[in-house]
Scaffold this active site. Structure first.
Site, PDB file in Angstrom:
ATOM      1  N   ASP A 181     -10.335   2.929   1.636  1.00  0.00           N
ATOM      2  CA  ASP A 181     -10.537   2.424   3.005  1.00  0.00           C
ATOM      3  C   ASP A 181     -11.216   3.494   3.866  1.00  0.00           C
ATOM      4  O   ASP A 181     -12.030   3.175   4.733  1.00  0.00           O
ATOM      5  CB  ASP A 181      -9.195   2.045   3.651  1.00  0.00           C
ATOM      6  CG  ASP A 181      -8.694   0.688   3.180  1.00  0.00           C
ATOM      7  OD1 ASP A 181      -9.511  -0.147   2.750  1.00  0.00           O
ATOM      8  OD2 ASP A 181      -7.462   0.457   3.239  1.00  0.00           O
ATOM      9  N   LYS A 219       0.809  -1.235   0.000  1.00  0.00           N
ATOM     10  CA  LYS A 219       0.000   0.000   0.000  1.00  0.00           C
ATOM     11  C   LYS A 219       0.838   1.280   0.000  1.00  0.00           C
ATOM     12  O   LYS A 219       0.395   2.309  -0.499  1.00  0.00           O
ATOM     13  CB  LYS A 219      -0.937   0.017   1.206  1.00  0.00           C
ATOM     14  CG  LYS A 219      -2.145  -0.878   1.043  1.00  0.00           C
ATOM     15  CD  LYS A 219      -3.092  -0.721   2.230  1.00  0.00           C
ATOM     16  CE  LYS A 219      -4.326  -1.569   2.059  1.00  0.00           C
ATOM     17  NZ  LYS A 219      -5.275  -1.423   3.169  1.00  0.00           N
TER      18      LYS A 219
HETATM   19  P1  NAP Z   1      -0.307  -2.869   9.163  1.00  0.00           P
HETATM   20  O1  NAP Z   1      -0.054  -1.620   8.388  1.00  0.00           O
HETATM   21  O2  NAP Z   1       0.690  -3.976   9.129  1.00  0.00           O
HETATM   22  O3  NAP Z   1      -0.524  -2.423  10.694  1.00  0.00           O
HETATM   23  C1  NAP Z   1      -0.676  -3.384  11.709  1.00  0.00           C
HETATM   24  C2  NAP Z   1      -1.064  -2.692  13.019  1.00  0.00           C
HETATM   25  O4  NAP Z   1      -1.318  -3.709  13.988  1.00  0.00           O
HETATM   26  C3  NAP Z   1       0.027  -1.802  13.603  1.00  0.00           C
HETATM   27  O5  NAP Z   1      -0.571  -0.741  14.321  1.00  0.00           O
HETATM   28  C4  NAP Z   1       0.744  -2.766  14.559  1.00  0.00           C
HETATM   29  O6  NAP Z   1       1.419  -2.133  15.619  1.00  0.00           O
HETATM   30  C5  NAP Z   1      -0.440  -3.530  15.116  1.00  0.00           C
HETATM   31  N1  NAP Z   1      -0.063  -4.847  15.623  1.00  0.00           N
HETATM   32  C6  NAP Z   1       0.303  -5.934  14.894  1.00  0.00           C
HETATM   33  N2  NAP Z   1       0.568  -6.973  15.725  1.00  0.00           N
HETATM   34  C7  NAP Z   1       0.364  -6.522  16.987  1.00  0.00           C
HETATM   35  C8  NAP Z   1       0.460  -7.122  18.295  1.00  0.00           C
HETATM   36  N3  NAP Z   1       0.825  -8.405  18.439  1.00  0.00           N
HETATM   37  N4  NAP Z   1       0.151  -6.368  19.374  1.00  0.00           N
HETATM   38  C9  NAP Z   1      -0.236  -5.069  19.226  1.00  0.00           C
HETATM   39  N5  NAP Z   1      -0.330  -4.443  18.036  1.00  0.00           N
HETATM   40  C10 NAP Z   1      -0.045  -5.165  16.931  1.00  0.00           C
HETATM   41  O7  NAP Z   1      -1.691  -3.542   8.727  1.00  0.00           O
HETATM   42  P2  NAP Z   1      -2.998  -2.810   8.172  1.00  0.00           P
HETATM   43  O8  NAP Z   1      -2.962  -2.810   6.690  1.00  0.00           O
HETATM   44  O9  NAP Z   1      -3.161  -1.530   8.900  1.00  0.00           O
HETATM   45  O10 NAP Z   1      -4.146  -3.850   8.595  1.00  0.00           O
HETATM   46  C11 NAP Z   1      -4.538  -4.012   9.968  1.00  0.00           C
HETATM   47  C12 NAP Z   1      -5.725  -4.963  10.033  1.00  0.00           C
HETATM   48  O11 NAP Z   1      -6.858  -4.371   9.408  1.00  0.00           O
HETATM   49  C13 NAP Z   1      -5.517  -6.301   9.308  1.00  0.00           C
HETATM   50  O12 NAP Z   1      -6.073  -7.308  10.125  1.00  0.00           O
HETATM   51  C14 NAP Z   1      -6.296  -6.143   8.028  1.00  0.00           C
HETATM   52  O13 NAP Z   1      -6.771  -7.389   7.538  1.00  0.00           O
HETATM   53  C15 NAP Z   1      -7.456  -5.280   8.493  1.00  0.00           C
HETATM   54  N6  NAP Z   1      -8.073  -4.479   7.416  1.00  0.00           N
HETATM   55  C16 NAP Z   1      -9.413  -4.583   7.250  1.00  0.00           C
HETATM   56  C17 NAP Z   1     -10.029  -3.832   6.273  1.00  0.00           C
HETATM   57  C18 NAP Z   1     -11.510  -3.971   6.057  1.00  0.00           C
HETATM   58  O14 NAP Z   1     -11.997  -3.551   5.003  1.00  0.00           O
HETATM   59  N7  NAP Z   1     -12.247  -4.474   7.013  1.00  0.00           N
HETATM   60  C19 NAP Z   1      -9.287  -2.951   5.449  1.00  0.00           C
HETATM   61  C20 NAP Z   1      -7.914  -2.844   5.666  1.00  0.00           C
HETATM   62  C21 NAP Z   1      -7.317  -3.630   6.664  1.00  0.00           C
HETATM   63  P3  NAP Z   1       2.973  -1.681  15.466  1.00  0.00           P
HETATM   64  O15 NAP Z   1       2.946  -0.366  14.746  1.00  0.00           O
HETATM   65  O16 NAP Z   1       3.452  -1.591  16.855  1.00  0.00           O
HETATM   66  O17 NAP Z   1       3.664  -2.761  14.661  1.00  0.00           O
END
Ligand code: NAP
Length: 279
Positions: free
Chosen positions: A101, A65
């Protein structure tokens, strides 16, 4: 036949092909949506293919992204401020990067959960790509204030700084989490609680016992349908919403950006539920 691609790595677990193809079929459009597994080293070549005449555009997801942004010709103002692209539109070989999003989350909140965010106190968990879009949507909509809590505090601080011109936003430290007791809206935009290889789906992004007193609790995770956070919130009598409506509405917004036509959110939601029930 026209084509739309999903650029992802890995690509296998996405629901977007089922969701988008159901909408193309319902509108009897000769378009095929296909997920491509694109490792980071092959992203540039995959983006070049999007300029072909038969390609309407693409969705872009983890881990591309941010990396995709410099490979495009132009970004919408929203994609630029959010700092992430999830939708690419091919306009006769000119590639425009957009982010659906944010409107997807906003429509899920207002149209599916019937929650008006104007003037509300909101707490957001996470500071990754999805959290950036959620924060942008809430501040643009006019929440009273937004507090962002993230495992890595510095990322929450950077996000709050980047969006500070849009409204009252600050980063929370772990010791300040009691602030969320007064929140009227709580959103999990971390990947904690997601059913995914190597991850425990029974985890909550919050310490035990810590929930708002009266709030809508949204989790943008949709697999499982009720994450640990949503189960805890529902048990405490709070209203809850999972990530499926956001997935559907970001899909509706991307569909319109590629085709100029309105996809049925109902058809997309049924397709997503069907795909989830098949595992
Ligand atoms: P990302 O950029 O990789 O961000 C991940 C986030 O989760 C960061 O804030 C990270 O914290 C935190 N995190 C990961 N593992 C963790 C843990 N063990 N404990 C605490 N915090 C943790 O991913 P993203 O693209 O934002 O996606 C996040 C989630 O949203 C995913 O599950 C994705 O499938 C979902 N999503 C859903 C939609 C929808 O349409 N419903 C759309 C987009 C994404 P740090 O910064 O500390 O690493």
């Amino acid at each position: 036949m026209k084509r739309v691609y999903l650029l992802a790595h890995p690509a296998g677990h996405s629901l977007s092909p089922q969701v988008q193809n159901a909408a193309f079929a319902q509108l009897e459009m000769d378009v095929c949506y296909e997920a491509l597994d694109v490792p980071p080293a092959k992203l540039e070549a995959a983006v070049e293919r999007l300029r072909d005449e038969e390609v309407l555009g693409a969705n872009v997801t983890v881990p591309h992204k941010l990396r995709v942004m410099p490979l495009l010709d132009e970004l919408t103002a929203a994609a630029e401020t959010i700092g992430a692209v999830n939708t690419v539109i091919n306009d006769e070989g000119w590639l425009l990067g957009h982010n659906t999003d944010a409107p997807g989350f906003f429509r899920a909140l207002t149209e599916a959960a019937h929650f008006d965010p104007v003037g509300k106190r909101a707490v957001l968990l996470g500071a990754g790509g999805a959290a950036r879009a959620v924060a942008y949507a809430l501040l643009s909509a006019g929440v009273a204030d937004l507090s962002i809590y993230n495992r890595t505090f510095e990322k929450a601080q950077t996000l709050a700084g980047a969006l500070s011109e849009l409204g009252a936003v600050r980063a929370l430290r772990a010791g300040e989490l009691e602030a969320l007791e007064r929140a009227e809206l709580l959103i999990n935009a971390t990947s904690v609680g997601m059913e995914h290889e190597g991850q425990d789906p029974d985890c909550s992004p919050l310490p035990p016992g810590l929930l708002p007193r009266r709030a809508l609790v949204c989790d943008i995770v949709y697999r499982p349908a009720r994450s640990r956070l949503l189960r805890d919130a529902a048990a405490a009598g709070l209203a809850v919403q999972n990530g499926l409506p956001m997935l559907v509405y970001q899909g509706v917004e991307s569909f319109r950006a590629w085709t100029g036509r309105e996809a049925s959110a109902k058809v997309m939601l049924e397709a997503a539920r069907g795909a989830l029930s098949r595992g």
